[in-house]
Write a protein that holds these residues in place. Structure first.
Motif, PDB file in Angstrom:
ATOM      1  N   TRP A 195      62.138  18.531  48.595  1.00 53.02           N
ATOM      2  CA  TRP A 195      63.194  18.845  49.559  1.00 53.02           C
ATOM      3  C   TRP A 195      62.580  19.223  50.904  1.00 53.02           C
ATOM      4  O   TRP A 195      63.046  18.794  51.963  1.00 53.02           O
ATOM      5  CB  TRP A 195      64.057  19.988  49.016  1.00 53.02           C
ATOM      6  CG  TRP A 195      65.088  20.452  49.974  1.00 53.02           C
ATOM      7  CD1 TRP A 195      66.303  19.894  50.220  1.00 53.02           C
ATOM      8  CD2 TRP A 195      64.991  21.591  50.835  1.00 53.02           C
ATOM      9  NE1 TRP A 195      66.962  20.620  51.191  1.00 53.02           N
ATOM     10  CE2 TRP A 195      66.189  21.661  51.580  1.00 53.02           C
ATOM     11  CE3 TRP A 195      64.010  22.554  51.044  1.00 53.02           C
ATOM     12  CZ2 TRP A 195      66.404  22.656  52.511  1.00 53.02           C
ATOM     13  CZ3 TRP A 195      64.236  23.542  51.981  1.00 53.02           C
ATOM     14  CH2 TRP A 195      65.436  23.579  52.703  1.00 53.02           C
ATOM     15  N   GLN A 196      61.508  20.005  50.859  1.00 55.33           N
ATOM     16  CA  GLN A 196      60.829  20.428  52.089  1.00 55.33           C
ATOM     17  C   GLN A 196      60.211  19.226  52.807  1.00 55.33           C
ATOM     18  O   GLN A 196      60.301  19.110  54.030  1.00 55.33           O
ATOM     19  CB  GLN A 196      59.749  21.451  51.735  1.00 55.33           C
ATOM     20  CG  GLN A 196      59.208  22.197  52.905  1.00 55.33           C
ATOM     21  CD  GLN A 196      60.067  23.376  53.277  1.00 55.33           C
ATOM     22  OE1 GLN A 196      61.187  23.513  52.859  1.00 55.33           O
ATOM     23  NE2 GLN A 196      59.506  24.234  54.086  1.00 55.33           N
ATOM     24  N   GLU A 218      60.920  20.256  42.882  1.00 61.15           N
ATOM     25  CA  GLU A 218      62.162  19.938  43.599  1.00 61.15           C
ATOM     26  C   GLU A 218      62.146  20.531  45.008  1.00 61.15           C
ATOM     27  O   GLU A 218      62.499  19.865  45.972  1.00 61.15           O
ATOM     28  CB  GLU A 218      63.373  20.470  42.838  1.00 61.15           C
ATOM     29  CG  GLU A 218      63.648  19.742  41.556  1.00 61.15           C
ATOM     30  CD  GLU A 218      64.818  20.346  40.821  1.00 61.15           C
ATOM     31  OE1 GLU A 218      65.650  21.018  41.471  1.00 61.15           O
ATOM     32  OE2 GLU A 218      64.903  20.148  39.614  1.00 61.15           O
ATOM     33  N   TYR A 219      61.726  21.788  45.137  1.00 63.36           N
ATOM     34  CA  TYR A 219      61.669  22.426  46.449  1.00 63.36           C
ATOM     35  C   TYR A 219      60.633  21.739  47.346  1.00 63.36           C
ATOM     36  O   TYR A 219      60.848  21.573  48.548  1.00 63.36           O
ATOM     37  CB  TYR A 219      61.335  23.904  46.304  1.00 63.36           C
ATOM     38  CG  TYR A 219      61.232  24.621  47.625  1.00 63.36           C
ATOM     39  CD1 TYR A 219      62.372  24.897  48.374  1.00 63.36           C
ATOM     40  CD2 TYR A 219      60.000  24.996  48.138  1.00 63.36           C
ATOM     41  CE1 TYR A 219      62.285  25.537  49.597  1.00 63.36           C
ATOM     42  CE2 TYR A 219      59.901  25.634  49.359  1.00 63.36           C
ATOM     43  CZ  TYR A 219      61.051  25.906  50.076  1.00 63.36           C
ATOM     44  OH  TYR A 219      60.948  26.525  51.283  1.00 63.36           O
ATOM     45  N   ASP A 230      57.117  24.167  41.630  1.00 59.37           N
ATOM     46  CA  ASP A 230      58.508  23.930  42.007  1.00 59.37           C
ATOM     47  C   ASP A 230      58.557  22.594  42.747  1.00 59.37           C
ATOM     48  O   ASP A 230      58.541  22.531  43.972  1.00 59.37           O
ATOM     49  CB  ASP A 230      59.012  25.066  42.889  1.00 59.37           C
ATOM     50  CG  ASP A 230      60.510  25.020  43.086  1.00 59.37           C
ATOM     51  OD1 ASP A 230      61.155  24.116  42.520  1.00 59.37           O
ATOM     52  OD2 ASP A 230      61.038  25.885  43.805  1.00 59.37           O
TER      53      ASP A 230
END
Length: 105
Positions: A39-40, A35-36, A33
């Motif tokens: 983002w994190q 994208e996550y 993942d």
């Protein structure tokens, strides 16, 4: 009728262990993942309280403990072990007494 067990193997032994299957799943692109993850990381850089919601003192103590333990103590232990191994096993003993003894300092 097909046999339920193979010759020479016990029936409770699994032929494919879980660990190699887990390692294969790590490198599959569709499993990740991304994208996550980005983002994190963005939240960690811009507003760390969203991801790590403790006080500033706790964050500073965490950074200091990581620096002191992981960097200094682990580095000193690893350097000492490598020093001992090189002086014990990697030195070449010379039969000539006119050669200066070589040791790692």
């Amino acid at each position: 009728m097909l046999p339920t067990t193979s010759k020479g193997r016990a029936s409770n032994v699994r032929p494919n262990p879980v660990f190699p299957q887990y390692l294969r799943r790590i490198v599959k692109w569709r499993q990740m993942d991304i994208e996550y993850t980005f983002w994190q990381m963005l939240n960690l850089c811009t507003s760390p309280k969203v991801v790590f919601s403790h006080s500033v003192g706790h964050a500073i103590s965490t950074v200091l403990s990581v620096l002191i333990f992981h960097f200094l103590i682990t580095g000193a232990v690893l350097a000492t072990c490598c020093w001992f191994l090189t002086n014990s096993y990697l030195r070449e003993e010379s039969p000539n007494s006119h050669v200066v003894e070589q040791r790692v300092e």
